[in-house]
Design a protein around this motif. Sequence first.
Motif, PDB file in Angstrom:
ATOM      1  N   HIS A 108       0.831  -1.208   0.000  1.00  0.00           N
ATOM      2  CA  HIS A 108       0.000   0.000   0.000  1.00  0.00           C
ATOM      3  C   HIS A 108       0.856   1.246   0.000  1.00  0.00           C
ATOM      4  N   THR A 109       0.242   2.351  -0.385  1.00  0.00           N
ATOM      5  CA  THR A 109       0.922   3.635  -0.374  1.00  0.00           C
ATOM      6  C   THR A 109       1.020   4.170   1.054  1.00  0.00           C
ATOM      7  N   SER A 110       1.904   5.127   1.239  1.00  0.00           N
ATOM      8  CA  SER A 110       2.108   5.774   2.545  1.00  0.00           C
ATOM      9  C   SER A 110       2.435   4.755   3.627  1.00  0.00           C
ATOM     10  N   CYS A 111       3.216   3.742   3.282  1.00  0.00           N
ATOM     11  CA  CYS A 111       3.571   2.685   4.235  1.00  0.00           C
ATOM     12  C   CYS A 111       4.693   3.152   5.159  1.00  0.00           C
ATOM     13  N   GLY A 112       4.420   3.190   6.447  1.00  0.00           N
ATOM     14  CA  GLY A 112       5.415   3.637   7.408  1.00  0.00           C
ATOM     15  C   GLY A 112       6.612   2.711   7.494  1.00  0.00           C
ATOM     16  N   GLY A 113       6.378   1.398   7.354  1.00  0.00           N
ATOM     17  CA  GLY A 113       7.477   0.447   7.397  1.00  0.00           C
ATOM     18  C   GLY A 113       8.427   0.636   6.239  1.00  0.00           C
ATOM     19  N   VAL A 114       7.876   0.826   5.051  1.00  0.00           N
ATOM     20  CA  VAL A 114       8.713   1.056   3.868  1.00  0.00           C
ATOM     21  C   VAL A 114       9.477   2.364   3.996  1.00  0.00           C
TER      22      VAL A 114
END
Length: 215
Positions: A108-114
């Motif tokens: 998904h977009t806006s992924c904090g982990g990424v």
Amino acid sequence: MHNVRPLPQYLVSRYHGWKATTYSENSAWYRRLSDEGQRPRAMVISCCDSRVHVTGIFGAETGEFFIHRNIANLVPPYAPDGQQHGTSAAVEYAVTALKVAHLIIVGHTSCGGVAGCHAMCSGKAPELEEKSSFVGRWMDILRPGYERISDLPEDQQVSALEREAVMVSIGNLMTFPFVKSAVEAGTLSLHGLLHDIREGTLWQAEDAGRVWNQI
């Protein structure tokens, strides 16, 4: 267990609402699931992010998806080393016991982990480099993906890494012998998706992730 406390009242109220409506209207189905066991058609591996609601996106009914969630929807490489591997155990059970026909990675977009992985790999989050960081060591799985996007313009790197999180996971799935065998036998198919939270769109990986088409 002195640290255990009663549920917040708002959750208790929601439970009673569910029991009086959704469960009451479908009680025969729930009893059948209990008596006959689960037969999900697909396994979904998605991020823990509270904004990613995979059953809602696909309109899935109870019993339809075998779901596993973790930080950044990652699958580690096959590593039968005697350690605890929650994601690997879930994959093994889904493929060998439940015999799901589809295994779907949903990024998904806006992924904090990424975003954290990008910051760590680019030297901007030294705290994640600490051996004591569970998040950092988990995000090490995505380092090969970072290497593939590190030459892109900086403003494109995080979004590219979100797609890499999906493709790294699919590549790692194929290191599991039972996954590889099922894929080669045609009894299991792997799918890579990216959910745009803001727009509500869903993108599908094709051509080994070199192309992403909107569904």
